[in-house]
Design a protein around this motif. Structure first.
Motif, PDB file in Angstrom:
ATOM      1  N   THR A   7      31.980  44.267  49.253  1.00  0.00           N
ATOM      2  CA  THR A   7      31.647  44.072  47.841  1.00  0.00           C
ATOM      3  C   THR A   7      32.667  44.775  46.955  1.00  0.00           C
ATOM      4  O   THR A   7      33.179  45.834  47.292  1.00  0.00           O
ATOM      5  CB  THR A   7      30.246  44.620  47.550  1.00  0.00           C
ATOM      6  OG1 THR A   7      30.205  46.007  47.881  1.00  0.00           O
ATOM      7  CG2 THR A   7      29.204  43.871  48.359  1.00  0.00           C
ATOM      8  N   TYR A   8      32.979  44.160  45.832  1.00  0.00           N
ATOM      9  CA  TYR A   8      33.878  44.746  44.845  1.00  0.00           C
ATOM     10  C   TYR A   8      33.396  44.332  43.466  1.00  0.00           C
ATOM     11  O   TYR A   8      32.801  43.270  43.279  1.00  0.00           O
ATOM     12  CB  TYR A   8      35.329  44.302  45.069  1.00  0.00           C
ATOM     13  CG  TYR A   8      35.529  42.809  45.105  1.00  0.00           C
ATOM     14  CD1 TYR A   8      35.767  42.094  43.942  1.00  0.00           C
ATOM     15  CD2 TYR A   8      35.474  42.113  46.309  1.00  0.00           C
ATOM     16  CE1 TYR A   8      35.946  40.730  43.968  1.00  0.00           C
ATOM     17  CE2 TYR A   8      35.649  40.749  46.346  1.00  0.00           C
ATOM     18  CZ  TYR A   8      35.887  40.061  45.179  1.00  0.00           C
ATOM     19  OH  TYR A   8      36.059  38.707  45.198  1.00  0.00           O
ATOM     20  N   THR A   9      33.665  45.165  42.491  1.00  0.00           N
ATOM     21  CA  THR A   9      33.199  44.939  41.131  1.00  0.00           C
ATOM     22  C   THR A   9      34.290  44.248  40.326  1.00  0.00           C
ATOM     23  O   THR A   9      35.397  44.782  40.197  1.00  0.00           O
ATOM     24  CB  THR A   9      32.832  46.261  40.450  1.00  0.00           C
ATOM     25  OG1 THR A   9      31.853  46.933  41.243  1.00  0.00           O
ATOM     26  CG2 THR A   9      32.276  46.018  39.060  1.00  0.00           C
ATOM     27  N   GLU A 121      39.211  45.064  45.820  1.00  0.00           N
ATOM     28  CA  GLU A 121      39.208  43.648  46.196  1.00  0.00           C
ATOM     29  C   GLU A 121      40.348  43.341  47.160  1.00  0.00           C
ATOM     30  O   GLU A 121      40.169  42.574  48.115  1.00  0.00           O
ATOM     31  CB  GLU A 121      39.324  42.773  44.959  1.00  0.00           C
ATOM     32  CG  GLU A 121      39.262  41.279  45.299  1.00  0.00           C
ATOM     33  CD  GLU A 121      39.532  40.390  44.104  1.00  0.00           C
ATOM     34  OE1 GLU A 121      39.319  39.170  44.212  1.00  0.00           O
ATOM     35  OE2 GLU A 121      39.975  40.911  43.066  1.00  0.00           O
ATOM     36  N   ALA A 124      39.244  44.451  50.477  1.00  0.00           N
ATOM     37  CA  ALA A 124      38.185  43.605  51.030  1.00  0.00           C
ATOM     38  C   ALA A 124      38.760  42.330  51.647  1.00  0.00           C
ATOM     39  O   ALA A 124      38.403  41.947  52.773  1.00  0.00           O
ATOM     40  CB  ALA A 124      37.173  43.269  49.943  1.00  0.00           C
TER      41      ALA A 124
END
Length: 261
Positions: A7-9, A121, A124
């Motif tokens: 998960t990344y924001t 990101e 990821a």
């Protein structure tokens, strides 16, 4: 067992902001098979697809089998993009010449039409490349919700939101902003190199250049002849001439005089 996508924001970037500005030359042009009217439009879409993925494709880099399938409606634009990303040209030009993180950055820019949100990101997607390989990474990128929501099956990816109302110029294209080679391979290949020119050459327009047979060519020669001067004769005063030492004479011996007498 493959590792799922971390998960990344998402960060606030231009492509996530709704645009209200008027159209301009910097606005992206959307190419889709849903509004093609002729075979010429299909040729333009294919050329734009090569520029989007490869930046430039030579004749040897083209994929005629994929082009034929797309023209006949056997595959969608998304499948055509998938084939270009898995081609030998893309592997040799991008995958083999970059590490996983930079390769992820290239793919996100060309496929999702935006920059990487953050290092999180990039990490990821780099894990997906390491765990699922190249094909697994490309499949997951094209099957993502972001890609399907923005481009779907029939729209060619493009750089989203290059222009903001508060800026006089838009963002640089990804092909210029992100070189194909990373720093290591650019150093290995010996470029870019800055070459300074010590002598600045002046430009003379064609109409001002002297042509053969022009009298102006002989002007310098005539000026040289008229200004040439011979060697002047040496100036010697008559008072400085020693006539006794300068005029040769014959000496007579005394023995010879006695004999003749």
């Amino acid at each position: 067992m493959s590792i799922p996508l971390l998960t990344y924001t998402p960060s606030t970037q231009n492509q996530r902001v709704n645009g209200f500005e008027a159209g301009s030359d910097e606005q992206p042009k959307i190419y889709s098979t849903e509004n093609l009217l002729s075979s010429t439009d299909m040729n333009v879409l294919i050329e734009v697809a090569y520029r989007q993925i490869f930046f430039h494709a030579f004749i040897s880099d083209r994929e005629p089998f994929l082009e034929s399938q797309l023209r006949n409606g056997q595959i969608t634009v998304r499948d055509f993009v998938r084939g270009l990303l898995l081609s030998d040209t893309y592997k040799k030009s991008f995958y083999n010449l970059n590490n996983n993180y930079r390769f992820v950055e290239h793919c996100v820019q060309r496929v999702l039409g935006r920059d990487i949100y953050s290092e999180r990101e990039k990490l990821a997607w780099g894990v997906i490349v390491a765990s699922k390989g190249l094909q697994g990474f490309i499949d997951e990128l094209l099957d993502s919700e972001e890609y399907l929501e923005n481009f779907g099956y029939n729209t060619l990816p493009y750089q989203r939101r290059r222009v903001l109302p508060g800026r006089s110029k838009g963002e640089l294209p990804f092909n210029i902003k992100s070189p194909r080679y990373n720093e290591y391979h650019r150093a290995q290949l010996g470029f870019p190199q800055i070459i300074w020119q010590n002598v600045v050459r002046s430009y003379i327009p064609q109409e001002k250049k002297i042509k053969p047979g022009d009298p102006a060519n002989y002007l310098a020669m005539v000026q040289g002849i008229s200004s040439a001067k011979g060697n002047p004769p040496p100036r010697v005063s008559a008072m400085n001439i020693d006539i006794a030492s300068s005029v040769p004479y014959r000496k007579i011996e005394t023995d010879q005089l006695v004999t003749t007498r």
